[in-house]
Design a protein around this motif. Structure first.
Motif, mmCIF file in Angstrom:
data_model
loop_
_atom_site.group_PDB
_atom_site.id
_atom_site.type_symbol
_atom_site.label_atom_id
_atom_site.label_comp_id
_atom_site.label_asym_id
_atom_site.label_seq_id
_atom_site.Cartn_x
_atom_site.Cartn_y
_atom_site.Cartn_z
ATOM 1 N N MET A 1 -4.709 -4.806 -11.017
ATOM 2 C CA MET A 1 -4.364 -3.838 -9.874
ATOM 3 C C MET A 1 -4.306 -4.576 -8.652
ATOM 4 S SD MET A 1 -4.162 -0.710 -11.171
ATOM 5 C CE MET A 1 -3.776 -0.422 -12.550
ATOM 6 N N ARG A 2 -4.759 -5.707 -8.472
ATOM 7 C CA ARG A 2 -4.642 -6.486 -7.215
ATOM 8 C C ARG A 2 -3.224 -6.354 -6.672
ATOM 9 N NH1 ARG A 2 -9.315 -10.669 -5.913
ATOM 10 N NH2 ARG A 2 -11.020 -9.580 -6.966
ATOM 11 N N GLU A 3 -2.313 -6.590 -7.612
ATOM 12 C CA GLU A 3 -0.911 -6.781 -7.073
ATOM 13 C C GLU A 3 -0.421 -5.459 -6.689
ATOM 14 O OE1 GLU A 3 -0.801 -7.197 -11.227
ATOM 15 O OE2 GLU A 3 -2.710 -8.240 -9.966
ATOM 16 N N LEU A 4 -0.967 -4.425 -7.123
ATOM 17 C CA LEU A 4 -0.474 -3.040 -6.469
ATOM 18 C C LEU A 4 -1.049 -2.854 -5.174
ATOM 19 C CD1 LEU A 4 -0.481 -0.182 -9.393
ATOM 20 C CD2 LEU A 4 1.541 -1.253 -8.134
ATOM 21 N N ILE A 5 -2.346 -3.186 -5.193
ATOM 22 C CA ILE A 5 -3.145 -3.005 -3.760
ATOM 23 C C ILE A 5 -2.257 -3.883 -2.759
ATOM 24 C CG2 ILE A 5 -5.127 -3.351 -2.466
ATOM 25 C CD1 ILE A 5 -6.843 -2.558 -4.994
ATOM 26 N N ASP A 6 -1.875 -5.192 -3.025
ATOM 27 C CA ASP A 6 -1.234 -6.194 -2.050
ATOM 28 C C ASP A 6 0.071 -5.444 -1.637
ATOM 29 O OD1 ASP A 6 -3.133 -7.734 -2.347
ATOM 30 O OD2 ASP A 6 -2.302 -9.266 -3.798
ATOM 31 N N ARG A 7 0.823 -4.984 -2.760
ATOM 32 C CA ARG A 7 2.223 -4.362 -2.300
ATOM 33 C C ARG A 7 1.909 -3.126 -1.586
ATOM 34 N NH1 ARG A 7 5.590 -1.788 -5.588
ATOM 35 N NH2 ARG A 7 4.630 -2.151 -7.380
ATOM 36 N N LEU A 8 1.071 -2.369 -1.955
ATOM 37 C CA LEU A 8 0.753 -0.910 -0.981
ATOM 38 C C LEU A 8 0.467 -1.686 0.512
ATOM 39 C CD1 LEU A 8 0.273 1.716 -0.431
ATOM 40 C CD2 LEU A 8 -2.150 1.516 -1.205
ATOM 41 N N GLU A 9 -0.312 -2.741 0.713
ATOM 42 C CA GLU A 9 -0.545 -3.141 2.041
ATOM 43 C C GLU A 9 0.748 -3.763 2.834
ATOM 44 O OE1 GLU A 9 -2.853 -6.683 2.195
ATOM 45 O OE2 GLU A 9 -3.438 -6.284 4.374
ATOM 46 N N ARG A 10 1.607 -4.344 2.091
ATOM 47 C CA ARG A 10 2.780 -4.810 2.436
ATOM 48 C C ARG A 10 3.735 -3.776 2.662
ATOM 49 N NH1 ARG A 10 2.549 -8.518 -1.427
ATOM 50 N NH2 ARG A 10 4.467 -7.492 -2.815
ATOM 51 N N GLU A 11 4.072 -2.859 1.841
ATOM 52 C CA GLU A 11 5.240 -1.869 1.812
ATOM 53 C C GLU A 11 4.753 -0.314 2.175
ATOM 54 O OE1 GLU A 11 7.325 -2.190 -1.699
ATOM 55 O OE2 GLU A 11 7.776 -4.699 -1.618
ATOM 56 N N HIS A 12 3.582 -0.207 2.113
ATOM 57 C CA HIS A 12 3.121 1.126 2.541
ATOM 58 C C HIS A 12 3.538 2.248 1.584
ATOM 59 C CE1 HIS A 12 1.568 -1.114 6.006
ATOM 60 N NE2 HIS A 12 2.785 -1.313 6.360
ATOM 61 N N THR A 13 3.905 1.981 0.251
ATOM 62 C CA THR A 13 4.436 2.879 -0.586
ATOM 63 C C THR A 13 4.412 2.592 -1.694
ATOM 64 O OG1 THR A 13 6.333 4.551 -1.268
ATOM 65 C CG2 THR A 13 6.634 2.366 0.050
ATOM 66 N N LEU A 14 4.144 3.352 -2.916
ATOM 67 C CA LEU A 14 4.051 2.964 -4.195
ATOM 68 C C LEU A 14 4.857 4.222 -4.775
ATOM 69 C CD1 LEU A 14 0.353 2.134 -4.840
ATOM 70 C CD2 LEU A 14 2.280 0.387 -4.805
ATOM 71 N N LYS A 15 5.004 4.030 -6.279
ATOM 72 C CA LYS A 15 5.726 4.883 -7.129
ATOM 73 C C LYS A 15 4.671 5.739 -7.649
ATOM 74 C CE LYS A 15 9.907 2.453 -8.826
ATOM 75 N NZ LYS A 15 9.107 0.678 -8.836
ATOM 76 N N LYS A 16 5.035 6.973 -8.055
ATOM 77 C CA LYS A 16 4.265 7.941 -8.444
ATOM 78 C C LYS A 16 3.385 7.275 -9.723
ATOM 79 C CE LYS A 16 2.984 12.363 -10.043
ATOM 80 N NZ LYS A 16 3.338 14.010 -10.374
ATOM 81 N N GLU A 17 4.068 6.660 -10.549
ATOM 82 C CA GLU A 17 3.185 6.227 -11.708
ATOM 83 C C GLU A 17 2.088 5.016 -11.262
ATOM 84 O OE1 GLU A 17 6.583 7.366 -11.743
ATOM 85 O OE2 GLU A 17 6.880 5.127 -11.933
ATOM 86 N N GLU A 18 2.641 4.534 -10.332
ATOM 87 C CA GLU A 18 1.677 3.489 -9.700
ATOM 88 C C GLU A 18 0.535 3.934 -8.869
ATOM 89 O OE1 GLU A 18 5.171 -0.115 -9.087
ATOM 90 O OE2 GLU A 18 4.445 1.305 -7.459
ATOM 91 N N TRP A 19 0.862 5.073 -8.128
ATOM 92 C CA TRP A 19 -0.281 5.683 -7.625
ATOM 93 C C TRP A 19 -1.183 6.181 -8.492
ATOM 94 C CZ3 TRP A 19 -1.568 5.035 -2.756
ATOM 95 C CH2 TRP A 19 -0.748 5.138 -1.748
ATOM 96 N N THR A 20 -0.744 6.768 -9.624
ATOM 97 C CA THR A 20 -1.684 7.286 -10.701
ATOM 98 C C THR A 20 -2.533 6.451 -11.200
ATOM 99 O OG1 THR A 20 0.251 8.960 -11.113
ATOM 100 C CG2 THR A 20 -1.615 9.007 -12.642
ATOM 101 N N ALA A 21 -1.856 5.140 -11.703
ATOM 102 C CA ALA A 21 -2.794 4.098 -12.229
ATOM 103 C C ALA A 21 -3.751 3.714 -11.360
ATOM 104 C CB ALA A 21 -1.555 3.262 -12.872
ATOM 105 N N LEU A 22 -3.510 3.582 -10.089
ATOM 106 C CA LEU A 22 -4.629 3.079 -9.190
ATOM 107 C C LEU A 22 -5.775 4.100 -9.259
ATOM 108 C CD1 LEU A 22 -3.071 1.483 -6.030
ATOM 109 C CD2 LEU A 22 -4.874 0.375 -7.410
ATOM 110 N N ILE A 23 -5.043 5.377 -9.049
ATOM 111 C CA ILE A 23 -6.233 6.283 -8.794
ATOM 112 C C ILE A 23 -7.068 6.551 -9.858
ATOM 113 C CG2 ILE A 23 -6.424 8.832 -8.122
ATOM 114 C CD1 ILE A 23 -3.984 8.242 -6.357
ATOM 115 N N SER A 24 -6.347 6.365 -11.177
ATOM 116 C CA SER A 24 -7.209 6.921 -12.305
ATOM 117 C C SER A 24 -8.209 5.709 -12.668
ATOM 118 C CB SER A 24 -6.386 7.376 -13.464
ATOM 119 O OG SER A 24 -5.246 6.390 -13.526
ATOM 120 N N GLU A 25 -7.778 4.421 -12.344
ATOM 121 C CA GLU A 25 -8.471 3.516 -12.651
ATOM 122 C C GLU A 25 -9.615 3.017 -11.578
ATOM 123 O OE1 GLU A 25 -6.873 -0.058 -14.510
ATOM 124 O OE2 GLU A 25 -5.459 1.250 -15.416
ATOM 125 N N LYS A 26 -9.323 3.330 -10.471
ATOM 126 C CA LYS A 26 -10.085 2.796 -9.395
ATOM 127 C C LYS A 26 -10.684 1.203 -9.372
ATOM 128 C CE LYS A 26 -12.942 6.617 -9.487
ATOM 129 N NZ LYS A 26 -12.440 7.555 -10.043
#
Ligand code: 5AD
Ligand code: FES
Length: 352
Positions: free
Chosen positions: A1-26
């Protein structure tokens, strides 16, 4: 999940499935919090903004299933502060160092357009160096405009959930998801600094619902987002529902900080209620605002949106010193100013 967190920091946005994955896994919590703190520090240094919260009426025509002051709760002792009592709160708050006042209340017909306009203009003429925030629910665009013209600077209206069917689980039919959203867009159009927000762990909320909240926030671009755990109130239809958790709330705070780096993000009273160090933990997850209670002590217990709401300990405005000490213990300090949002990303960042 670190890659998703890094990308969120860089791009300030994610796709719905990516948000869902991050939020459900924490996943990678500490990694997220460290980044969120870092980003907050770039924009706000070690400053924590304070807002003096004046809960001026608990009369409410609404009937949200989760809320302790809902219309159908006949066990609430209803109160409303007079204009003079409200002005006294501002006076006390000003002396203490508050430069933002938040007028928060139920949707109370007594405080009609005319009375509110008078109140807003009196407060702004007495304290021109202060920001005035309203949190008084759904009104017509015309009323919002008049309040703005009278001097109100900011408006808090939590959207509660960006998922229509979830909204309908939390509210009786008389409440409209579309109207809630319409109000928010109108406030923005008028020029208010707008705060939206939602509860964590409310009945029926899924990771997909929270993903929708994040997508809505990236579209809406509010200046502030207030989030806190749902906490049941014994006299509501949701009395037996489970409360939201500290863990999920902190995780969402961290994600919101990366979604919008200059966001004003309060460590809310509800967070301080479910955990004695909740607000400190909120700040260490990326929050940068606290809202101590400035209401007269005699009414505080009556503004009970949920059970055991803290209101007379060191979260109260009288105890700004205790709060400052708590902040210093974690490396922050309270800031005595209006606490406006920092420049957008790409603008000037805080270098102190
Ligand atoms: N638990 C947590 N937050 C609540 N609110 C209302 N009732 C509760 C509760 N039981 C929040 C709602 C509302 C704000 C004023 O307080 O999100 O918008
Ligand atoms: Fe809707 Fe209180 S009745 S939040």
């Amino acid at each position: 999940m670190r890659e998703l967190i890094d990308r969120l920091e860089r791009e300030h946005t994610l796709k719905k499935e990516e948000w869902t994955a991050l939020i459900s896994e924490k996943a990678d919590k500490e990694y997220l919090f460290a980044k969120a703190r870092d980003v907050a520090r770039q924009y706000y240094g070690n400053k924590i903004y304070i807002r003096g919260l004046i809960e001026f009426t608990n009369f409410c025509k609404n009937n949200c299933y989760y809320c302790g002051i809902r219309r159908d709760n006949i066990n609430v002792v209803r109160y409303r502060l007079s204009e003079n009592e409200i002005l006294d709160c501002c006076g006390r708050g000003y002396e203490l160092g508050f430069r933002t006042f938040v007028l928060q209340g139920g949707e109370d017909a007594f405080y009609n357009e005319e009375r509110l306009i008078k109140l807003i203009s009196t407060i702004k003429s007495r304290y021109p160096d202060c920001a005035l925030t309203l949190s008084i629910g759904e009104k017509s665009k015309e009323s919002y405009q008049k309040f703005y013209d009278a001097g109100a600077d900011r408006y808090l209206l939590r959207h509660e959930t960006a998922d229509k069917s979830h909204y309908e689980m939390l509210h009786p039919k008389e409440h409209s998801f579309e109207n809630r959203m319409k109000c928010l867009w109108e406030l923005k159009e008028i020029g208010y600094q707008v705060g939206c927000g939602f509860m964590i762990g409310s009945k029926g909320q899924t990771a997909e619902c929270l993903a929708e909240d994040m997508i809505f926030i990236s579209k809406f671009q509010p200046q502030m987002v207030g989030i806190g755990p749902f906490i049941p109130h014994h006299d509501t239809p949701f009395a037996r529902e489970a409360a939201g958790t500290l863990e999920s709330t902190l995780y969402m705070i961290g994600l919101l900080r990366l979604l919008k780096p200059n966001l004003l993000l309060p460590a809310t009273t509800a967070l301080g209620t479910i955990d004695a160090k909740g607000r400190e933990k909120g700040i260490l997850a990326g929050a940068n605002v606290v809202m101590p209670n400035l209401s007269p002590t005699k009414v505080r217990k009556k503004y009970e949106l949920y059970d055991n709401k803290i209101c007379t300990g060191d979260e109260a405005a009288e105890c700004l010193n205790c709060l400052n000490l708590r902040m210093e213990q974690i490396g922050y300090r309270l800031s005595i100013d209006r606490g406006d949002p920092a420049e957008e990303p790409g603008g000037i960042k805080c270098t102190t």
